[in-house]
Design a protein around this motif. Sequence first.
Motif, mmCIF file in Angstrom:
data_model
loop_
_atom_site.group_PDB
_atom_site.id
_atom_site.type_symbol
_atom_site.label_atom_id
_atom_site.label_comp_id
_atom_site.label_asym_id
_atom_site.label_seq_id
_atom_site.Cartn_x
_atom_site.Cartn_y
_atom_site.Cartn_z
ATOM 1 N N GLY A 132 -2.178 9.289 5.655
ATOM 2 C CA GLY A 132 -1.776 8.996 4.295
ATOM 3 C C GLY A 132 -0.290 8.791 4.092
ATOM 4 N N VAL A 133 0.462 8.632 5.187
ATOM 5 C CA VAL A 133 1.918 8.515 5.109
ATOM 6 C C VAL A 133 2.358 7.165 5.663
ATOM 7 N N SER A 134 3.413 6.600 5.076
ATOM 8 C CA SER A 134 4.113 5.463 5.665
ATOM 9 C C SER A 134 5.608 5.755 5.587
ATOM 10 N N VAL A 135 6.404 4.942 6.287
ATOM 11 C CA VAL A 135 7.842 5.232 6.389
ATOM 12 C C VAL A 135 8.653 3.995 5.979
ATOM 13 N N PRO A 136 9.031 3.891 4.696
ATOM 14 C CA PRO A 136 9.834 2.761 4.218
ATOM 15 C C PRO A 136 11.326 3.009 4.427
ATOM 16 N N HIS A 137 11.704 3.318 5.643
ATOM 17 C CA HIS A 137 13.070 3.728 5.990
ATOM 18 C C HIS A 137 13.673 2.642 6.865
ATOM 19 N N LEU A 138 14.592 1.853 6.307
ATOM 20 C CA LEU A 138 15.109 0.683 7.015
ATOM 21 C C LEU A 138 15.783 1.047 8.328
ATOM 22 N N ALA A 139 16.513 2.154 8.358
ATOM 23 C CA ALA A 139 17.239 2.517 9.571
ATOM 24 C C ALA A 139 16.294 2.798 10.724
ATOM 25 N N SER A 140 15.083 3.226 10.428
ATOM 26 C CA SER A 140 14.100 3.504 11.477
ATOM 27 C C SER A 140 13.216 2.294 11.757
ATOM 28 N N ALA A 141 12.778 1.609 10.695
ATOM 29 C CA ALA A 141 11.821 0.506 10.858
ATOM 30 C C ALA A 141 12.429 -0.713 11.536
ATOM 31 N N GLN A 142 13.754 -0.854 11.497
ATOM 32 C CA GLN A 142 14.371 -2.060 12.056
ATOM 33 C C GLN A 142 14.177 -2.179 13.570
ATOM 34 N N ILE A 143 13.824 -1.092 14.242
ATOM 35 C CA ILE A 143 13.620 -1.158 15.688
ATOM 36 C C ILE A 143 12.257 -1.762 16.042
ATOM 37 N N VAL A 144 11.350 -1.852 15.067
ATOM 38 C CA VAL A 144 9.969 -2.243 15.360
ATOM 39 C C VAL A 144 9.874 -3.629 16.012
ATOM 40 N N ARG B 1 0.835 -1.203 0.000
ATOM 41 C CA ARG B 1 0.000 0.000 0.000
ATOM 42 C C ARG B 1 0.867 1.249 0.000
ATOM 43 N N THR B 2 2.185 1.087 -0.178
ATOM 44 C CA THR B 2 3.113 2.208 -0.089
ATOM 45 C C THR B 2 3.658 2.588 -1.453
ATOM 46 N N LEU B 3 3.516 3.849 -1.804
ATOM 47 C CA LEU B 3 4.162 4.426 -2.979
ATOM 48 C C LEU B 3 5.392 5.174 -2.475
ATOM 49 N N ASN B 4 6.556 4.561 -2.617
ATOM 50 C CA ASN B 4 7.776 5.091 -2.009
ATOM 51 C C ASN B 4 8.387 6.166 -2.895
ATOM 52 N N VAL B 5 8.234 7.433 -2.488
ATOM 53 C CA VAL B 5 8.820 8.540 -3.247
ATOM 54 C C VAL B 5 10.146 8.991 -2.650
ATOM 55 N N ALA C 219 -9.532 0.055 -8.146
ATOM 56 C CA ALA C 219 -9.433 -1.088 -7.219
ATOM 57 C C ALA C 219 -10.302 -0.897 -5.988
ATOM 58 N N GLY C 220 -11.432 -0.266 -6.170
ATOM 59 C CA GLY C 220 -12.354 -0.096 -5.047
ATOM 60 C C GLY C 220 -11.791 0.806 -3.967
ATOM 61 N N ASP C 221 -11.882 0.340 -2.726
ATOM 62 C CA ASP C 221 -11.479 1.186 -1.604
ATOM 63 C C ASP C 221 -10.055 0.902 -1.127
ATOM 64 N N ARG C 222 -9.226 0.320 -1.965
ATOM 65 C CA ARG C 222 -7.838 0.040 -1.599
ATOM 66 C C ARG C 222 -7.112 1.327 -1.231
ATOM 67 N N GLU C 223 -6.323 1.254 -0.177
ATOM 68 C CA GLU C 223 -5.648 2.435 0.363
ATOM 69 C C GLU C 223 -4.209 2.495 -0.141
ATOM 70 N N ILE C 224 -3.749 3.723 -0.494
ATOM 71 C CA ILE C 224 -2.359 3.933 -0.896
ATOM 72 C C ILE C 224 -1.758 5.007 0.011
ATOM 73 N N ASN C 225 -0.587 4.702 0.576
ATOM 74 C CA ASN C 225 0.134 5.656 1.414
ATOM 75 C C ASN C 225 1.366 6.159 0.680
ATOM 76 N N VAL C 226 1.745 7.399 0.966
ATOM 77 C CA VAL C 226 2.947 7.981 0.377
ATOM 78 C C VAL C 226 4.120 7.691 1.308
ATOM 79 N N GLY C 227 5.137 6.994 0.794
ATOM 80 C CA GLY C 227 6.292 6.620 1.608
ATOM 81 C C GLY C 227 7.300 7.744 1.672
ATOM 82 N N LEU C 228 7.596 8.205 2.912
ATOM 83 C CA LEU C 228 8.485 9.348 3.110
ATOM 84 C C LEU C 228 9.610 9.014 4.089
ATOM 85 N N ASP C 229 10.590 9.879 4.121
ATOM 86 C CA ASP C 229 11.729 9.784 5.033
ATOM 87 C C ASP C 229 11.250 9.880 6.483
ATOM 88 N N SER C 230 11.888 9.137 7.374
ATOM 89 C CA SER C 230 11.516 9.197 8.790
ATOM 90 C C SER C 230 11.858 10.540 9.430
#
Length: 474
Positions: free
Chosen positions: A179-191, A120-124, A296-307
Amino acid sequence: MDSILAALKAVVDTLGATVLLPIIIFIIALVLGARPGRAFRAGLTIGIAFIGINLVLGLMLTTLGDVAQAIVKNTGMQRDIVDVGWPSAAAIAFGSSVGLWVIPIGILVNIALLFAGLTRTLNVDVWNFWHFAFVGSLVVAATGSLGYGLMAAALMAALALVLADWTAKGVQRFYEVPGVSVPHLASAQIVPIAIGLNWVMDRIPGINSIQIDTDTVQKRLGVFGEPIVLGLIIGLVLGFAAYYNAGDAGAVIAQALKVGINLAAVMLLLPRMVKILMEGLIPVSEAARDFVQKRAGDREINVGLDSAILIGHPAAIASSLVLVPIAILLSIILPGNRIILFADLAVIPFVVAMAAPIVNGNVFRMIIIGTVTLIVGFYVGMALSPLMTSTAQTAGFQMPANTTQITSVVDGFLYLPYLVIGVISALGIVGVGIVLLVVLALLFGFRAAPKAWERIAGAEPPQPPAAARTMPAE
């Protein structure tokens, strides 16, 4: 083909993130159906917001960097592995053989997963594709195979999207960035670490009732609990710890006051910059929603940004400021440590920011989680430093004087790259297959029960301990 890739990489390097991002946002908004004028304003606003964020971050990183280096100097530490910082790690990654290919690889992986309905992430956040190249370049150094390196980079791009989808609801709820997600490995690895430690702390009597968040502190301390005042107080403490021997009393007080005022300014200005960013993102998010709903109906898309959009929150900054001296202490007392922290001490906010939704901003728990993550990071950094040093030399990186090996907190301390590099270097194509299976297991596991996965990643505020829930109100 190589010349085209080299030209693309040169454009990215020349323009930089703050110029490239508005252009990408403008193009994406047009493709999604936004009116040209609205798309242009959205891209421009987002670019301006990131310039503001980077200016404030520059103030914070410079201030914290100077403080950290002064504290390290005061300890008189000598180590043979030097922290050269994330800008050096990014330069090494983009300067490697994998760096030439990583941007088209990252884009293709994202497009493929989007069209397959698997993300669901469009990584810009194209600039931060260097994290994928970093892993791939170390795989090349370990195996001698560019093919393995490119496959590793592609797998890390996919993993970043999985982690972004998993944490999106928690990030949106806690940081108020719809509407935002964070595809940032350095930050997400702590999850995963944060989820595990939070579960443990929930079950330890006494520990489970400790609640130190900025809202609670502000209610109890009034003006002294406000974020800007907390920034001032913590800055003064760090300033005196760093500059107690900087001269006479007047000079010491002046230095400490500068640190305090600078960090107070960061606490106020970063959230304001993020609000400007969100203003620019609204048209893009609306266009993405309309575009997807038509197809695609109600499918959600988030914009992937820097943490970077997250670390302005008082909980992220406050916990990070406490973790700076803890990190220096760890570098002194950890058995067998050979790393001297230097350039990357100031980026600890990026490392801990995504733990905040999981613990609902509990600064005490963020400090515990951050400390454990740093402990793991020191040993990962020592294990990866030979590969990082070899990659740096191959990429033509100028090694610091009198330095034999290098590392960085971002990405040299990250356990996810360490595991991927270790498996692929040990097992070759079988290792690539194992990593692929793990990524697919995470992807389809999340898709099978998204609500449950999102809940443990902070999509809902955690319930207080049973003892706290039954206590009568004062």
